[in-house]
Design a protein around this motif. Structure first.
Motif, PDB file in Angstrom:
ATOM      1  N   ALA A 168      -7.680   4.907 -11.626  1.00  0.00           N
ATOM      2  CA  ALA A 168      -6.493   5.038 -12.473  1.00  0.00           C
ATOM      3  C   ALA A 168      -6.885   5.484 -13.874  1.00  0.00           C
ATOM      4  O   ALA A 168      -6.187   6.297 -14.501  1.00  0.00           O
ATOM      5  CB  ALA A 168      -5.735   3.713 -12.518  1.00  0.00           C
ATOM      6  N   HIS A 169      -8.011   4.960 -14.372  1.00  0.00           N
ATOM      7  CA  HIS A 169      -8.444   5.298 -15.729  1.00  0.00           C
ATOM      8  C   HIS A 169      -8.808   6.777 -15.829  1.00  0.00           C
ATOM      9  O   HIS A 169      -8.372   7.475 -16.751  1.00  0.00           O
ATOM     10  CB  HIS A 169      -9.640   4.431 -16.116  1.00  0.00           C
ATOM     11  CG  HIS A 169     -10.024   4.556 -17.556  1.00  0.00           C
ATOM     12  ND1 HIS A 169      -9.302   3.970 -18.572  1.00  0.00           N
ATOM     13  CD2 HIS A 169     -11.048   5.213 -18.151  1.00  0.00           C
ATOM     14  CE1 HIS A 169      -9.872   4.260 -19.737  1.00  0.00           C
ATOM     15  NE2 HIS A 169     -10.928   5.005 -19.513  1.00  0.00           N
ATOM     16  N   LEU A 170      -9.601   7.279 -14.881  1.00  0.00           N
ATOM     17  CA  LEU A 170     -10.013   8.684 -14.934  1.00  0.00           C
ATOM     18  C   LEU A 170      -8.840   9.625 -14.694  1.00  0.00           C
ATOM     19  O   LEU A 170      -8.735  10.676 -15.335  1.00  0.00           O
ATOM     20  CB  LEU A 170     -11.112   8.941 -13.908  1.00  0.00           C
ATOM     21  CG  LEU A 170     -12.500   8.440 -14.284  1.00  0.00           C
ATOM     22  CD1 LEU A 170     -13.460   8.606 -13.114  1.00  0.00           C
ATOM     23  CD2 LEU A 170     -13.034   9.167 -15.513  1.00  0.00           C
ATOM     24  N   GLU A 171      -7.962   9.264 -13.769  1.00  0.00           N
ATOM     25  CA  GLU A 171      -6.822  10.141 -13.504  1.00  0.00           C
ATOM     26  C   GLU A 171      -5.902  10.226 -14.716  1.00  0.00           C
ATOM     27  O   GLU A 171      -5.326  11.286 -14.990  1.00  0.00           O
ATOM     28  CB  GLU A 171      -6.057   9.648 -12.276  1.00  0.00           C
ATOM     29  CG  GLU A 171      -6.813   9.877 -10.968  1.00  0.00           C
ATOM     30  CD  GLU A 171      -6.025   9.516  -9.730  1.00  0.00           C
ATOM     31  OE1 GLU A 171      -6.361  10.019  -8.658  1.00  0.00           O
ATOM     32  OE2 GLU A 171      -5.059   8.713  -9.848  1.00  0.00           O
ATOM     33  N   ALA A 172      -5.784   9.145 -15.472  1.00  0.00           N
ATOM     34  CA  ALA A 172      -4.927   9.153 -16.654  1.00  0.00           C
ATOM     35  C   ALA A 172      -5.588   9.838 -17.841  1.00  0.00           C
ATOM     36  O   ALA A 172      -4.941  10.596 -18.569  1.00  0.00           O
ATOM     37  CB  ALA A 172      -4.552   7.716 -17.025  1.00  0.00           C
ATOM     38  N   ARG A 173      -6.909   9.588 -18.037  1.00  0.00           N
ATOM     39  CA  ARG A 173      -7.589  10.113 -19.227  1.00  0.00           C
ATOM     40  C   ARG A 173      -8.098  11.543 -19.049  1.00  0.00           C
ATOM     41  O   ARG A 173      -8.098  12.326 -19.990  1.00  0.00           O
ATOM     42  CB  ARG A 173      -8.780   9.210 -19.592  1.00  0.00           C
ATOM     43  CG  ARG A 173      -8.447   7.761 -19.883  1.00  0.00           C
ATOM     44  CD  ARG A 173      -7.509   7.585 -21.071  1.00  0.00           C
ATOM     45  NE  ARG A 173      -7.451   6.199 -21.513  1.00  0.00           N
ATOM     46  CZ  ARG A 173      -6.738   5.255 -20.916  1.00  0.00           C
ATOM     47  NH1 ARG A 173      -6.044   5.546 -19.824  1.00  0.00           N
ATOM     48  NH2 ARG A 173      -6.721   4.012 -21.395  1.00  0.00           N
ATOM     49  N   LYS A 174      -8.555  11.861 -17.855  1.00  0.00           N
ATOM     50  CA  LYS A 174      -9.209  13.158 -17.638  1.00  0.00           C
ATOM     51  C   LYS A 174      -8.399  14.127 -16.781  1.00  0.00           C
ATOM     52  O   LYS A 174      -8.834  15.238 -16.526  1.00  0.00           O
ATOM     53  CB  LYS A 174     -10.587  12.943 -16.990  1.00  0.00           C
ATOM     54  CG  LYS A 174     -11.603  12.291 -17.918  1.00  0.00           C
ATOM     55  CD  LYS A 174     -11.920  13.221 -19.088  1.00  0.00           C
ATOM     56  CE  LYS A 174     -13.028  12.673 -19.959  1.00  0.00           C
ATOM     57  NZ  LYS A 174     -13.430  13.624 -21.030  1.00  0.00           N
ATOM     58  N   ARG A 175      -7.255  13.700 -16.337  1.00  0.00           N
ATOM     59  CA  ARG A 175      -6.369  14.550 -15.535  1.00  0.00           C
ATOM     60  C   ARG A 175      -7.034  15.051 -14.262  1.00  0.00           C
ATOM     61  O   ARG A 175      -6.768  16.171 -13.803  1.00  0.00           O
ATOM     62  CB  ARG A 175      -5.878  15.749 -16.356  1.00  0.00           C
ATOM     63  CG  ARG A 175      -5.204  15.371 -17.647  1.00  0.00           C
ATOM     64  CD  ARG A 175      -3.992  14.482 -17.430  1.00  0.00           C
ATOM     65  NE  ARG A 175      -3.344  14.119 -18.693  1.00  0.00           N
ATOM     66  CZ  ARG A 175      -2.346  13.244 -18.780  1.00  0.00           C
ATOM     67  NH1 ARG A 175      -1.919  12.630 -17.701  1.00  0.00           N
ATOM     68  NH2 ARG A 175      -1.807  12.966 -19.948  1.00  0.00           N
ATOM     69  N   VAL A 176      -7.913  14.237 -13.706  1.00  0.00           N
ATOM     70  CA  VAL A 176      -8.496  14.562 -12.407  1.00  0.00           C
ATOM     71  C   VAL A 176      -7.695  13.812 -11.346  1.00  0.00           C
ATOM     72  O   VAL A 176      -6.930  12.906 -11.656  1.00  0.00           O
ATOM     73  CB  VAL A 176      -9.984  14.169 -12.324  1.00  0.00           C
ATOM     74  CG1 VAL A 176     -10.802  14.975 -13.311  1.00  0.00           C
ATOM     75  CG2 VAL A 176     -10.170  12.671 -12.574  1.00  0.00           C
ATOM     76  N   ARG A 177      -7.877  14.201 -10.091  1.00  0.00           N
ATOM     77  CA  ARG A 177      -7.145  13.525  -9.014  1.00  0.00           C
ATOM     78  C   ARG A 177      -8.104  13.184  -7.885  1.00  0.00           C
ATOM     79  O   ARG A 177      -8.764  14.068  -7.342  1.00  0.00           O
ATOM     80  CB  ARG A 177      -6.015  14.413  -8.481  1.00  0.00           C
ATOM     81  CG  ARG A 177      -5.206  13.748  -7.365  1.00  0.00           C
ATOM     82  CD  ARG A 177      -4.075  14.639  -6.883  1.00  0.00           C
ATOM     83  NE  ARG A 177      -3.304  13.982  -5.832  1.00  0.00           N
ATOM     84  CZ  ARG A 177      -3.630  13.984  -4.550  1.00  0.00           C
ATOM     85  NH1 ARG A 177      -4.727  14.622  -4.149  1.00  0.00           N
ATOM     86  NH2 ARG A 177      -2.884  13.369  -3.653  1.00  0.00           N
ATOM     87  N   PHE A 178      -8.182  11.900  -7.560  1.00  0.00           N
ATOM     88  CA  PHE A 178      -8.983  11.460  -6.420  1.00  0.00           C
ATOM     89  C   PHE A 178      -8.228  11.854  -5.145  1.00  0.00           C
ATOM     90  O   PHE A 178      -7.069  11.462  -4.958  1.00  0.00           O
ATOM     91  CB  PHE A 178      -9.187   9.947  -6.459  1.00  0.00           C
ATOM     92  CG  PHE A 178     -10.199   9.482  -7.471  1.00  0.00           C
ATOM     93  CD1 PHE A 178     -11.203   8.610  -7.095  1.00  0.00           C
ATOM     94  CD2 PHE A 178     -10.156   9.907  -8.796  1.00  0.00           C
ATOM     95  CE1 PHE A 178     -12.147   8.155  -8.029  1.00  0.00           C
ATOM     96  CE2 PHE A 178     -11.084   9.468  -9.726  1.00  0.00           C
ATOM     97  CZ  PHE A 178     -12.086   8.600  -9.343  1.00  0.00           C
ATOM     98  N   ASP A 179      -8.880  12.611  -4.294  1.00  0.00           N
ATOM     99  CA  ASP A 179      -8.197  13.124  -3.106  1.00  0.00           C
ATOM    100  C   ASP A 179      -8.607  12.400  -1.828  1.00  0.00           C
ATOM    101  O   ASP A 179      -7.776  12.038  -1.016  1.00  0.00           O
ATOM    102  CB  ASP A 179      -8.471  14.619  -2.947  1.00  0.00           C
ATOM    103  CG  ASP A 179      -7.740  15.227  -1.771  1.00  0.00           C
ATOM    104  OD1 ASP A 179      -6.522  15.446  -1.886  1.00  0.00           O
ATOM    105  OD2 ASP A 179      -8.391  15.474  -0.718  1.00  0.00           O
ATOM    106  N   HIS A 180      -9.908  12.202  -1.624  1.00  0.00           N
ATOM    107  CA  HIS A 180     -10.354  11.530  -0.405  1.00  0.00           C
ATOM    108  C   HIS A 180     -11.676  10.816  -0.650  1.00  0.00           C
ATOM    109  O   HIS A 180     -12.388  11.093  -1.613  1.00  0.00           O
ATOM    110  CB  HIS A 180     -10.494  12.507   0.767  1.00  0.00           C
ATOM    111  CG  HIS A 180     -11.435  13.647   0.514  1.00  0.00           C
ATOM    112  ND1 HIS A 180     -11.095  14.770  -0.213  1.00  0.00           N
ATOM    113  CD2 HIS A 180     -12.724  13.839   0.902  1.00  0.00           C
ATOM    114  CE1 HIS A 180     -12.118  15.606  -0.259  1.00  0.00           C
ATOM    115  NE2 HIS A 180     -13.120  15.065   0.397  1.00  0.00           N
TER     116      HIS A 180
END
Length: 242
Positions: A168-180
């Protein structure tokens, strides 16, 4: 020592179909493409397609219905249980998990992690190492590694426990998306520091669950090495009989 080898074609095809079931491309209750359509879509032979479909039927993802063809059942409950270890490595809240953060900082990337992250030997990565304790006994050591460039300016570099989970932290701060997520399980003897943290006697091995989170392009975003004392684990799996 654990070795990684490329999975057979039918297994890779089964994994692709499984991912499409999970992302909603093939919703539960609908028919999967015919064997001919799969042969044409993936450029694989009919025997490979048939083996992939049979594997998915055996594991509960698909089922054959007379007069309807092959139908999507959805994600089997047993898979939810098996995958829980991987998802927890990226979502567990350090402020709510019993235990303590034992290390945060830049380290030379371990060999088993370097190849996954696509980094050269001796490259620097950020590690967050958390010791899980239950009933005053250490039960799990989670070492999470991140490419240095990905964590710049984030709270992952802080020595304070992180709330909300790394994903959640990386997706919010770095705009990356965990896919699988992928997992590889092996057994080994712990390093001295690992044995001390887990309070293991000499000669007791650990189970290592190497969990890799990737984005849709296949780029690794986080690698977590989850160590479990082998003398405190009872592993159970469920499978269907043909």
């Amino acid at each position: 020592m654990a070795y990684e080898v490329e999975a057979p074609k039918y297994v890779r095809l089964a994994q692709t179909i499984q991912q499409r079931i999970e992302d909603g491309t093939y919703p539960p209750g609908t028919r999967v493409p015919s064997e001919n359509q799969l042969v044409q879509a993936f450029g694989m032979s009919r025997p490979t397609v048939v083996r992939a479909l049979e594997l998915l039927k055996r594991d509960g993802w698909l089922e054959s219905r007379q007069g309807f063809g092959t139908i999507v059942r959805g994600r089997p409950a047993v898979v939810e249980r098996k995958d829980r270890r991987g998802s927890e490595a990226f979502s567990h809240d350090e402020t709510q998990t019993p235990g303590r953060l034992v290390e945060v900082g830049q380290v030379a990337v371990p060999a088993r992690v370097a190849s996954v992250l696509g980094l050269p030997k001796r490259a620097k990565v950020l590690v967050r190492r958390f010791l899980v304790v239950e009933d005053d006994e250490p039960v799990e050591l989670v070492s999470s590694y991140f490419p240095a460039g990905l964590v710049e300016g984030t709270e992952l570099e802080s020595a304070d426990p992180l709330s909300g989970g790394t994903r959640a932290h990386l997706e919010a701060r770095k705009r990356v998306r965990f896919d699988h997520v992928t997992e590889r399980v092996s057994a080994r003897l712990p390093e001295r520091g690992e044995a001390e943290l887990l309070d293991l006697p000499d000669g007791v091995p650990v189970l290592s669950v190497l969990v890799v989170a990737r984005d849709a392009s296949g780029q690794a975003l986080q690698v977590s090495d989850v160590l479990l004392p082998a003398d405190r684990q009872e592993l159970e799996d469920t499978y269907r009989l043909n």
